[in-house]
Scaffold this active site. Sequence first.
Site, short mmCIF file in Angstrom:
data_model
loop_
_atom_site.label_atom_id
_atom_site.label_comp_id
_atom_site.label_asym_id
_atom_site.label_seq_id
_atom_site.Cartn_x
_atom_site.Cartn_y
_atom_site.Cartn_z
N SER A 1 0.88 -1.16 0.00
CA SER A 1 0.00 0.00 0.00
C SER A 1 0.91 1.21 0.00
CB SER A 1 -0.91 0.00 1.23
OG SER A 1 -1.67 1.19 1.30
N SER A 2 0.84 1.99 -1.06
CA SER A 2 1.81 3.07 -1.24
C SER A 2 1.61 4.20 -0.24
CB SER A 2 1.71 3.63 -2.66
OG SER A 2 1.98 2.63 -3.62
N GLN A 3 2.64 5.01 -0.08
CA GLN A 3 2.60 6.18 0.78
C GLN A 3 1.48 7.10 0.32
OE1 GLN A 3 6.40 8.06 1.01
NE2 GLN A 3 5.65 9.85 2.11
N PRO A 4 0.56 7.49 1.21
CA PRO A 4 -0.59 8.30 0.79
C PRO A 4 -0.24 9.58 0.04
CG PRO A 4 -1.00 7.38 2.95
CD PRO A 4 0.42 7.04 2.61
#
Length: 375
Positions: free
Chosen positions: A70-73
């Site tokens: 889950s990528s960095q927001p």
Amino acid sequence: MSTSVDWDGVFADTPRSAYVPAVVWGSDDARIDRDKDPEAWADAVAADAPLVTQMDDGMPDGNLIPTSSSSQPSLVRLMLEQLDVASDHHILEIGTGTGWSTALLSAALTGGRLTSVEVDPLVAIQAHESLRAADPMPTLIVGDGLHGYKEGAPYDRLIATMAVRNVPYAWVEQVRPEGVILTPWGTAYHNSGLLRLVVAGDGTASGRFVGNVNFMWARSQRPRFEARRFVGDVIADPSACRVRHTATDPRPLQEEHADFAIGLRLPDVEQRTFFGSGAHAGEFTTWYADGESWASVDYVPDAASFEVNEGGPRDLWREIEAAYQAWRARGEPRREQHGVTVTGDGQWTWHAGSRGRVDCGSSNPWKASWNVSSM
């Protein structure tokens, strides 16, 4: 009629927590289980940091190699803004992952449609469950996103959530003229570019790098040695080598933009750096290898010269030094002054500088006729 997207509202209405699985890995590969430590899990999900959601392609007893995340927001927001989405666009997403970015795009497309392709069946199943509440529900496909999804073409926008070394020409063919392709891009040597291409009417696509990102590789484009032990495996016998010294300090070569530029000229070479500790703190050794040739350079603080060890037919360290000097001769351009052009015959990299646009990458660009599955 097209309308711009209110990303503030979309992010507020589409929380990341609804799409992150119960078990993730944070910094230093620390395993965080929501059922065992819900507070730690909630803190990790709320942080502006990437979270690994799968190790070793989901296989047990692996080497803890991250293979989905889950990528960095803040990075997700940057990419969606660079994509320049309108509410009625038709979009192809390559890499569904957890489904969070898919949900964000779906919420933005009040008059368009979204198709998302995921290569890993287990990841796709989990994303499908998380996306049941999405409105409108995107079309979810299990398959190799490097082929795109021609059944839904043409698209106004294509976004990839994994890094590629070679931009598939299928992506260019499936995006409308003046449409945008946004993808993480790198070489085996250096992986840090966010590439924004615009498709032209002549069937080509070209554009510059617009940011610094580091994404996991598309599975069929992973560097050859990614999951292998570098010294003792890729470099089987480091003791059998040529030894010399160089006056070139290796530290400036590892600076972000220099490292990127060197990788354009040596895209087949991989590197690893190992740092000293205790009495050797401040020292490091960087190893380079292409499978046949290898080199290492030792950095020691305040040394007048640095030891270089090499094996194989290529003189890799001299090639690296030459690539670094070529970058300096071009005025030390930043990554974002570079770009890529993709045609049906291949791709090449270039630098847009004071003397115009000049090719600056490898002299052996990939060919679009190569079989994607064999890369």
